[in-house]
Design an enzyme around this catalytic site. Structure first.
Site, PDB file in Angstrom:
ATOM      1  NE  ARG A 124      14.058 -12.378 -24.335  1.00  8.23           N
ATOM      2  CZ  ARG A 124      14.638 -12.212 -25.117  1.00  8.23           C
ATOM      3  NH1 ARG A 124      16.470 -12.588 -23.876  1.00  8.23           N
ATOM      4  NH2 ARG A 124      15.125 -12.022 -26.146  1.00  8.23           N
ATOM      5  CE  LYS A 146      -4.231  -2.830 -12.842  1.00  6.47           C
ATOM      6  NZ  LYS A 146      -5.766  -1.564 -13.438  1.00  6.47           N
ATOM      7  CD  GLU A 188      -7.131   7.521  -5.459  1.00  8.62           C
ATOM      8  OE1 GLU A 188      -8.157   6.015  -5.171  1.00  8.62           O
ATOM      9  OE2 GLU A 188      -6.303   7.632  -7.506  1.00  8.62           O
ATOM     10  CE  LYS A 230      -3.672  -1.242  -5.798  1.00  9.40           C
ATOM     11  NZ  LYS A 230      -3.485  -0.664  -6.818  1.00  9.40           N
ATOM     12  CD  GLU A 240      -7.886  -3.724 -13.648  1.00  9.30           C
ATOM     13  OE1 GLU A 240      -8.036  -3.876 -14.814  1.00  9.30           O
ATOM     14  OE2 GLU A 240      -7.675  -3.102 -12.684  1.00  9.30           O
ATOM     15  NE  ARG A 245      -5.496  -4.460  -9.480  1.00 13.34           N
ATOM     16  CZ  ARG A 245      -3.983  -4.464  -9.435  1.00 13.34           C
ATOM     17  NH1 ARG A 245      -3.502  -5.618  -9.715  1.00 13.34           N
ATOM     18  NH2 ARG A 245      -3.249  -3.205  -9.960  1.00 13.34           N
ATOM     19  CG  ASN A 249     -11.863   1.167 -11.456  1.00  9.32           C
ATOM     20  OD1 ASN A 249     -10.210   2.260 -11.775  1.00  9.32           O
ATOM     21  ND2 ASN A 249     -11.048  -0.209 -12.159  1.00  9.32           N
ATOM     22  CG  HIS A 252     -11.148   6.037 -10.337  1.00 10.38           C
ATOM     23  ND1 HIS A 252     -11.257   5.874  -8.192  1.00 10.38           N
ATOM     24  CD2 HIS A 252      -9.600   6.361  -9.850  1.00 10.38           C
ATOM     25  CE1 HIS A 252     -10.228   6.110  -8.382  1.00 10.38           C
ATOM     26  NE2 HIS A 252      -9.365   6.393  -8.832  1.00 10.38           N
ATOM     27  CG  HIS A 256     -10.933   8.329 -15.240  1.00 13.52           C
ATOM     28  ND1 HIS A 256     -10.584   6.131 -15.292  1.00 13.52           N
ATOM     29  CD2 HIS A 256      -8.949   8.300 -14.661  1.00 13.52           C
ATOM     30  CE1 HIS A 256      -9.483   5.965 -14.663  1.00 13.52           C
ATOM     31  NE2 HIS A 256      -8.927   7.034 -14.427  1.00 13.52           N
ATOM     32  CG  HIS A 269      -5.675  10.542 -10.319  1.00 14.81           C
ATOM     33  ND1 HIS A 269      -6.978  10.107 -10.696  1.00 14.81           N
ATOM     34  CD2 HIS A 269      -6.196   9.639  -9.485  1.00 14.81           C
ATOM     35  CE1 HIS A 269      -7.408   9.051 -10.531  1.00 14.81           C
ATOM     36  NE2 HIS A 269      -6.941   8.865  -9.685  1.00 14.81           N
TER      37      HIS A 269
HETATM   38  N1  LIG Z   1       0.031   1.858 -10.871  1.00  9.00           N
HETATM   39  C1  LIG Z   1      -1.433   1.994 -10.427  1.00  9.00           C
HETATM   40  O1  LIG Z   1      -1.950   1.083 -10.049  1.00  9.00           O
HETATM   41  C2  LIG Z   1      -0.973   2.964  -9.445  1.00  9.00           C
HETATM   42  C3  LIG Z   1      -2.729   3.634  -9.126  1.00  9.00           C
HETATM   43  C4  LIG Z   1      -3.265   4.855  -9.425  1.00  9.00           C
HETATM   44  C5  LIG Z   1      -1.946   5.993  -9.720  1.00  9.00           C
HETATM   45  N2  LIG Z   1      -1.394   5.702 -10.943  1.00  9.00           N
HETATM   46  C6  LIG Z   1      -0.435   6.277 -11.176  1.00  9.00           C
HETATM   47  O2  LIG Z   1       0.624   7.218 -10.949  1.00  9.00           O
HETATM   48  C7  LIG Z   1       0.515   8.652 -11.131  1.00  9.00           C
HETATM   49  C8  LIG Z   1       0.192   9.514 -10.344  1.00  9.00           C
HETATM   50  O3  LIG Z   1       1.414   9.321  -9.281  1.00  9.00           O
HETATM   51  P1  LIG Z   1       1.307  11.035  -8.116  1.00  9.00           P
HETATM   52  O4  LIG Z   1       0.387  11.305  -7.981  1.00  9.00           O
HETATM   53  O5  LIG Z   1       2.575   9.876  -7.035  1.00  9.00           O
HETATM   54  O6  LIG Z   1       2.615  11.638  -8.670  1.00  9.00           O
HETATM   55  P2  LIG Z   1       3.969  12.215  -8.944  1.00  9.00           P
HETATM   56  O7  LIG Z   1       5.012  10.976  -9.654  1.00  9.00           O
HETATM   57  O8  LIG Z   1       3.775  12.876 -10.530  1.00  9.00           O
HETATM   58  O9  LIG Z   1       4.309  13.207  -7.964  1.00  9.00           O
HETATM   59  C9  LIG Z   1       3.869  14.149  -8.167  1.00  9.00           C
HETATM   60  C10 LIG Z   1       4.631  15.316  -7.502  1.00  9.00           C
HETATM   61  O10 LIG Z   1       5.345  15.461  -6.854  1.00  9.00           O
HETATM   62  C11 LIG Z   1       6.574  15.154  -6.614  1.00  9.00           C
HETATM   63  N3  LIG Z   1       6.583  13.944  -5.262  1.00  9.00           N
HETATM   64  C12 LIG Z   1       6.852  13.328  -5.903  1.00  9.00           C
HETATM   65  N4  LIG Z   1       7.678  12.267  -3.920  1.00  9.00           N
HETATM   66  C13 LIG Z   1       7.653  13.854  -3.664  1.00  9.00           C
HETATM   67  C14 LIG Z   1       8.052  14.173  -2.071  1.00  9.00           C
HETATM   68  N5  LIG Z   1       8.222  13.155  -1.167  1.00  9.00           N
HETATM   69  N6  LIG Z   1       8.486  15.554  -2.072  1.00  9.00           N
HETATM   70  C15 LIG Z   1       8.036  16.316  -2.817  1.00  9.00           C
HETATM   71  N7  LIG Z   1       7.579  16.018  -4.155  1.00  9.00           N
HETATM   72  C16 LIG Z   1       7.457  15.020  -4.475  1.00  9.00           C
HETATM   73  C17 LIG Z   1       6.806  14.419  -7.739  1.00  9.00           C
HETATM   74  O11 LIG Z   1       8.155  14.870  -8.372  1.00  9.00           O
HETATM   75  C18 LIG Z   1       5.782  15.130  -8.841  1.00  9.00           C
HETATM   76  O12 LIG Z   1       5.681  16.575  -9.676  1.00  9.00           O
HETATM   77  C19 LIG Z   1      -0.076   8.782 -12.553  1.00  9.00           C
HETATM   78  O13 LIG Z   1       1.338   8.594 -14.046  1.00  9.00           O
HETATM   79  C20 LIG Z   1      -0.860   7.262 -12.841  1.00  9.00           C
HETATM   80  O14 LIG Z   1      -1.737   7.158 -14.254  1.00  9.00           O
HETATM   81  C21 LIG Z   1      -0.878   3.805 -11.273  1.00  9.00           C
HETATM   82 ZN   LIG Z   2      -7.069   6.752  -8.161  1.00  7.78          ZN
END
Ligand SMILES: NC(=O)c1ccc[n+]([C@@H]2O[C@H](COP(=O)([O-])OP(=O)(O)OC[C@H]3O[C@@H](n4cnc5c(N)ncnc54)[C@H](O)[C@@H]3O)[C@@H](O)[C@H]2O)c1
Ligand SMILES: [Zn+2]
Length: 370
Positions: A124, A146, A188, A230, A240, A245, A249, A252, A256, A269
């Site tokens: 929990r 999130k 971003e 942010k 949101e 918030r 987007n 976006h 998407h 992305h």
């Molecule tokens: N919670 C939120 O508010 C929010 C906002 C934006 C995106 N997201 C989510 O985040 C995800 C995308 O995040 P991301 O772009 O960081 O992708 P990711 O976590 O997949 O990282 C991208 C790649 O880089 C590698 N990597 C990470 N750090 C590294 C480093 N320092 N050195 C070498 N390799 C490294 C990872 O293994 C992966 O292969 C999506 O699932 C998306 O939905 C969430």
């Molecule tokens: Zn984004």
């Protein structure tokens, strides 16, 4: 070293506000920070690509006398799944993790979202700390609480808000990030300038080359400013509910649709967001909300950041893309709504947009330059 405060209303038991520490070497501070909260046990969740950074976090924790174990998941979006979540819950149960155990997410947005979700749901709710190692995670996903996993039916369909106790954005971890992942994160960063901060946008115009070269000083400032923006939005609209918030987007809804149509993984992305912002600015221009000068400035900044501004090819028809956009959570009753700029540093939610205009803007970006 810069520190950003994420201010959140407290509940009966505690102040929920937290700090984002930004700079080279800040991972070394995490052990002491958790020890100050009387944490004596920790589980580090990371992905296979960041084992060196996870080891640095573990060293800081054990150095502070915290009993630490580590679990790694495969890197990539596929780890944000019920199957991997199930394995992590089982691993925590096997270690008899209790509510005094802190979870530390070390990695990109995938690990942050997944580990945050595990922390929110196991026993929990366990305290969670974010150590973002991608630019996307440092400026976006690690801030705001999130969390979630994907289902076959769609991304991020299961999850909850679960704020971290603190965020340690160590610029040093970005050194190992592949170029394409790094550049994608810059989209971003540009977004924050466009939606909220004209001065920051102008600073980015002057420092794009330094950022692309990963100049540490420029990076610290870009992450600091983005994280502060942010944090400001999250503080004002944590769940949101007020609509604020939604400004995050910008670009976006288009992005998407491009990601879905191209198949997840084809476009990163941030690359899709870059093209999406190009489309959104052109749509705003068509609607007479901004002039061509602003469209050109955004194009030039995205280009200087080495981001794509057009789609190489489209596997879906514009009708299919419009249908995807109509299903987007920003659309109501299938009517298209977009976050559009009216100047640099300011956006508004615009409803009831003519689908024909949207289709034209997209078509131009398939054929267009970039
Ligand atoms: N919670 C939120 O508010 C929010 C906002 C934006 C995106 N997201 C989510 O985040 C995800 C995308 O995040 P991301 O772009 O960081 O992708 P990711 O976590 O997949 O990282 C991208 C790649 O880089 C590698 N990597 C990470 N750090 C590294 C480093 N320092 N050195 C070498 N390799 C490294 C990872 O293994 C992966 O292969 C999506 O699932 C998306 O939905 C969430
Ligand atoms: Zn984004």
């Amino acid at each position: 070293m810069p520190t950003i405060n994420v201010l959140l209303p407290g509940d009966a038991s505690a102040d929920r506000s937290y700090e984002i520490r930004i700079g080279s070497g800040v991972v070394g501070e995490i052990g002491a920070a958790i020890a100050r909260r009387s944490g004596s046990r920790a589980v580090v969740i990371s992905d296979a690509a960041v084992s060196a950074h996870a080891a640095a976090v573990t060293a800081s924790l054990t150095g502070a006398g915290i009993d630490t174990t580590a679990v790694a998941v495969p890197s990539g979006e596929a780890s944000k799944s019920l199957a991997v979540a199930g394995r992590l819950w089982a691993a925590l149960a096997a270690q008899a993790v209790d509510r005094q155990t802190h979870v530390i997410a070390v990695g990109g947005g995938v690990v942050g979202d997944l580990a945050g979700f595990i922390a929110a749901t196991f026993a929990r709710g366990l305290p969670v700390w974010q150590v973002p190692t991608t630019l996307v995670a440092q400026v976006d996903s690690a801030i705001g609480g999130k969390t979630g996993i994907n289902l076959e039916a769609g991304k991020n369909l299961v999850g909850c808000f679960w704020q971290p106790c603190g965020v340690f954005a160590d610029i040093g971890t970005l050194a190992t990030l592949p170029d394409r992942e790094f550049t994608s994160g810059l989209a971003e960063v540009v977004k924050y300038g466009m939606i909220l901060d004209a001065e920051f946008f102008a600073w980015l115009e002057g420092h794009a080359a330094a950022l692309v070269a990963r100049d540490p000083q420029a990076l610290v400032y870009a992450v600091e400013r983005s994280a502060a923006l942010k944090a400001h939005v999250v503080s004002a609209d944590e769940r949101e509910q007020t609509g604020l918030r939604a400004v995050l987007n910008y670009g976006h809804t288009f992005a998407h649709a491009f990601e879905t149509a191209a198949g997840y993984g084809t476009l990163l992305h941030g690359e899709a967001v870059s093209i999406g912002m190009v489309c959104a600015a052109r749509l705003a221009e068509q609607l007479g909300r901004i002039g061509s000068d602003i469209v050109a400035r955004q194009d030039a900044l995205l280009a200087a950041c080495q981001l794509p501004r057009s789609i190489p090819s489209l596997t879906a028809s514009t009708d299919d893309l419009l249908a995807i956009m109509a299903r987007d959570k920003k659309s109501i009753g299938g009517r298209l709504r977009f976050i559009l700029p009216d100047r640099i540093g300011h956006v508004e939610l615009v409803a009831d947009i003519d689908p024909g205009l949207v289709a034209t803007v997209i078509t131009q970006q398939v054929a267009g330059p970039g």
